[in-house]
Motif scaffolding. Structure first.
Motif, PDB file in Angstrom:
ATOM      1  N   TYR A 118       1.070 -30.573   7.119  1.00 21.40           N
ATOM      2  CA  TYR A 118       0.819 -29.135   7.187  1.00 21.40           C
ATOM      3  C   TYR A 118       1.511 -28.510   8.399  1.00 21.40           C
ATOM      4  N   VAL A 119       1.641 -29.288   9.474  1.00 23.10           N
ATOM      5  CA  VAL A 119       2.191 -28.786  10.728  1.00 23.10           C
ATOM      6  C   VAL A 119       3.682 -29.079  10.850  1.00 23.10           C
ATOM      7  N   GLU A 120       4.073 -30.306  10.526  1.00 19.59           N
ATOM      8  CA  GLU A 120       5.452 -30.733  10.778  1.00 19.59           C
ATOM      9  C   GLU A 120       6.304 -30.844   9.523  1.00 19.59           C
ATOM     10  N   GLY A 121       5.684 -30.749   8.347  1.00 15.16           N
ATOM     11  CA  GLY A 121       6.433 -30.886   7.102  1.00 15.16           C
ATOM     12  C   GLY A 121       6.642 -32.340   6.722  1.00 15.16           C
ATOM     13  N   ALA A 122       6.913 -32.565   5.452  1.00 12.22           N
ATOM     14  CA  ALA A 122       7.079 -33.926   4.932  1.00 12.22           C
ATOM     15  C   ALA A 122       8.546 -34.225   4.660  1.00 12.22           C
ATOM     16  N   PRO A 123       8.946 -35.483   4.871  1.00 16.85           N
ATOM     17  CA  PRO A 123      10.297 -35.891   4.477  1.00 16.85           C
ATOM     18  C   PRO A 123      10.331 -36.277   2.997  1.00 16.85           C
ATOM     19  N   LEU A 124      11.317 -35.787   2.290  1.00 15.91           N
ATOM     20  CA  LEU A 124      11.519 -36.155   0.881  1.00 15.91           C
ATOM     21  C   LEU A 124      12.777 -37.000   0.753  1.00 15.91           C
ATOM     22  N   VAL A 125      12.753 -37.914  -0.189  1.00 20.49           N
ATOM     23  CA  VAL A 125      13.922 -38.703  -0.553  1.00 20.49           C
ATOM     24  C   VAL A 125      14.111 -38.591  -2.060  1.00 20.49           C
ATOM     25  N   ILE A 126      15.337 -38.339  -2.489  1.00 21.85           N
ATOM     26  CA  ILE A 126      15.645 -38.316  -3.917  1.00 21.85           C
ATOM     27  C   ILE A 126      16.086 -39.724  -4.311  1.00 21.85           C
ATOM     28  N   PRO A 127      15.262 -40.461  -5.077  1.00 24.17           N
ATOM     29  CA  PRO A 127      15.582 -41.850  -5.414  1.00 24.17           C
ATOM     30  C   PRO A 127      16.537 -41.940  -6.599  1.00 24.17           C
ATOM     31  N   ALA A 128      17.044 -43.132  -6.832  1.00 29.33           N
ATOM     32  CA  ALA A 128      17.919 -43.353  -7.991  1.00 29.33           C
ATOM     33  C   ALA A 128      17.125 -43.325  -9.293  1.00 29.33           C
ATOM     34  N   THR A 129      15.847 -43.711  -9.225  1.00 28.33           N
ATOM     35  CA  THR A 129      15.003 -43.726 -10.423  1.00 28.33           C
ATOM     36  C   THR A 129      14.785 -42.316 -10.937  1.00 28.33           C
ATOM     37  N   ARG A 130      15.102 -42.087 -12.213  1.00 30.04           N
ATOM     38  CA  ARG A 130      14.935 -40.775 -12.827  1.00 30.04           C
ATOM     39  C   ARG A 130      13.586 -40.687 -13.549  1.00 30.04           C
ATOM     40  N   ARG A 131      13.126 -39.467 -13.725  1.00 37.10           N
ATOM     41  CA  ARG A 131      11.889 -39.223 -14.468  1.00 37.10           C
ATOM     42  C   ARG A 131      12.106 -39.579 -15.932  1.00 37.10           C
ATOM     43  N   ILE A 132      11.148 -40.319 -16.518  1.00 33.34           N
ATOM     44  CA  ILE A 132      11.240 -40.634 -17.948  1.00 33.34           C
ATOM     45  C   ILE A 132      11.370 -39.337 -18.726  1.00 33.34           C
TER      46      ILE A 132
ATOM     47  N   THR B 270      -3.132 -31.891  -6.384  1.00 35.53           N
ATOM     48  CA  THR B 270      -4.579 -31.701  -6.323  1.00 35.53           C
ATOM     49  C   THR B 270      -5.171 -31.907  -4.936  1.00 35.53           C
ATOM     50  N   SER B 271      -4.949 -33.053  -4.313  1.00 30.10           N
ATOM     51  CA  SER B 271      -5.661 -33.352  -3.066  1.00 30.10           C
ATOM     52  C   SER B 271      -5.153 -32.572  -1.860  1.00 30.10           C
ATOM     53  N   PRO B 272      -3.844 -32.617  -1.535  1.00 27.17           N
ATOM     54  CA  PRO B 272      -3.402 -31.835  -0.375  1.00 27.17           C
ATOM     55  C   PRO B 272      -3.210 -30.357  -0.686  1.00 27.17           C
ATOM     56  N   THR B 273      -3.080 -30.017  -1.949  1.00 26.01           N
ATOM     57  CA  THR B 273      -2.796 -28.675  -2.451  1.00 26.01           C
ATOM     58  C   THR B 273      -1.372 -28.262  -2.084  1.00 26.01           C
ATOM     59  N   PHE B 274      -1.077 -28.141  -0.791  1.00 29.85           N
ATOM     60  CA  PHE B 274       0.263 -27.790  -0.326  1.00 29.85           C
ATOM     61  C   PHE B 274       0.802 -28.891   0.577  1.00 29.85           C
ATOM     62  N   VAL B 275       2.077 -29.225   0.399  1.00 35.68           N
ATOM     63  CA  VAL B 275       2.765 -30.133   1.313  1.00 35.68           C
ATOM     64  C   VAL B 275       4.100 -29.486   1.674  1.00 35.68           C
ATOM     65  N   PRO B 276       4.188 -28.818   2.818  1.00 33.04           N
ATOM     66  CA  PRO B 276       5.465 -28.232   3.231  1.00 33.04           C
ATOM     67  C   PRO B 276       6.539 -29.308   3.363  1.00 33.04           C
ATOM     68  N   ILE B 277       7.764 -28.967   2.973  1.00 31.12           N
ATOM     69  CA  ILE B 277       8.871 -29.915   3.010  1.00 31.12           C
ATOM     70  C   ILE B 277       9.710 -29.652   4.256  1.00 31.12           C
ATOM     71  N   LYS B 278       9.918 -30.694   5.042  1.00 29.86           N
ATOM     72  CA  LYS B 278      10.730 -30.594   6.258  1.00 29.86           C
ATOM     73  C   LYS B 278      12.178 -30.964   5.986  1.00 29.86           C
ATOM     74  N   THR B 279      12.383 -32.127   5.362  1.00 27.63           N
ATOM     75  CA  THR B 279      13.740 -32.608   5.109  1.00 27.63           C
ATOM     76  C   THR B 279      13.844 -33.188   3.708  1.00 27.63           C
ATOM     77  N   VAL B 280      15.057 -33.199   3.180  1.00 21.50           N
ATOM     78  CA  VAL B 280      15.365 -33.893   1.927  1.00 21.50           C
ATOM     79  C   VAL B 280      16.582 -34.758   2.178  1.00 21.50           C
ATOM     80  N   ASN B 281      16.421 -36.043   2.005  1.00 15.96           N
ATOM     81  CA  ASN B 281      17.487 -37.005   2.311  1.00 15.96           C
ATOM     82  C   ASN B 281      18.026 -36.805   3.729  1.00 15.96           C
TER      83      ASN B 281
END
Length: 301
Positions: free
Chosen positions: A133-147, A254-265
């Motif tokens: 909520y304060v610092e944002g979350a790191p995201l990674v785009i993996p090679a695995t695709r959504r079915i 559902t649980s965190p409701t919001f997760v701000p994004i700090k970085t992607v890759n």
């Protein structure tokens, strides 16, 4: 310590006494569906909508849970009441409704008897996401695709989560705290292992269309709040480029409701997280549920 009470096939029992057969199709084939809501201030959030989504998943997978929607809703509320005394003032719980097709026969793959139906509470793990909520979350785009929905409909909430698990394993090899944001087979943004994704582009709240994402109950509520705040919502196809160049971004579940994004890759999104529209939406959410979700989460650190 007092033990959690769970519902299993018509009875309420202590968690340690809840037993499911090794021949259950949910255990040995991932053959089941589920849904999860959570409480805010010990009150369930949109339980009816979550239960309706569970029954859509049951209809899609041809599973008869042997209960009406109203019975499932009443049972879930009863599970909450039987466990409320276990919740501290600053705690809330997730309420899980899980249904498998049932126990397979020893003489073949046919299911003998009815479905296995469980409802149980899990204390929300605030320390897992509070700092985001304060610092944002790191995201990674993996090679695995959504079915793709041509193989398995994304709108159904299926207990077999291996597709999401593989994406999470890849992301956490790059960063132990990273959340995986999967693409669909065409290279468009889809969803994480547990969240819907939102981008702010030109002041508009943008999100992948529901073609290849689960239609989140939290997502629908955010649409309503955005409308109240005068923020335009746009659903469409978005690529990693759109996310890299977004003004701000966040995840919703559902649980965190919001997760701000700090970085992607490793690339910072916007000027850092959380962004101004994200903060406005969090404020509106707090008013709606009567709980400051950020203060509540941070109180567990």
């Amino acid at each position: 310590m007092e033990e959690t009470i769970v519902y299993l096939n018509g009875t309420f029992v202590p968690q340690s006494e809840a037993k499911v057969s090794v021949l259950d199709s949910g255990f040995n084939a991932g053959d089941g569906v589920y849904d999860v809501t959570r409480t805010f201030g010990h009150k369930p959030f949109r339980l009816r909508e979550h239960t309706e989504r569970l029954f859509r998943s049951l209809q899609y997978t041809r599973i008869d849970c042997g209960m009406s929607l109203e019975d499932m809703e009443r049972t879930t509320l009863e599970v909450l009441e039987r466990n409320k005394q276990l919740l501290r003032d600053n705690e809330d719980c997730a309420l899980w409704q899980v249904v498998s097709r049932g126990v397979r026969s020893m003489r073949g793959n046919r299911v003998s008897g009815g479905a296995t139906v469980t409802v149980y509470p899990v204390i929300v793990n605030f320390p897992e996401f509070a700092s985001f909520y304060v610092e944002g979350a790191p995201l990674v785009i993996p090679a695995t695709r959504r079915i793709p929905p041509q193989c398995l409909e994304s709108k159904a909430k299926i207990t077999n989560k291996m597709n999401h698990n593989m994406a999470a394993f890849e992301a956490k090899q790059a960063d132990p705290r990273a959340i995986p944001l999967m693409l669909d087979i065409d290279g468009n943004l889809s969803e994480t292992s547990a969240h819907n994704c939102f981008l702010v582009i030109d002041g508009k709240l943008c999100t992948p269309s529901d073609r290849n994402v689960l239609g989140g109950i939290t997502k629908a509520a955010i649409f309503e709040l955005a409308k109240q705040l005068g923020v335009e919502v746009v659903e469409g196809n978005y690529t990693p480029f759109d996310l890299y160049t977004a003004e701000e971004a966040f995840l919703a579940s559902t649980s965190p409701t919001f997760v701000p994004i700090k970085t992607v890759n490793g690339l910072q999104i916007g000027k850092g997280a959380p962004g101004p529209i994200t903060l406005r939406l969090i404020g509106a959410w707090n008013q709606m549920v009567g709980v400051d979700i950020v203060d509540q989460a941070l109180s567990h650190l």
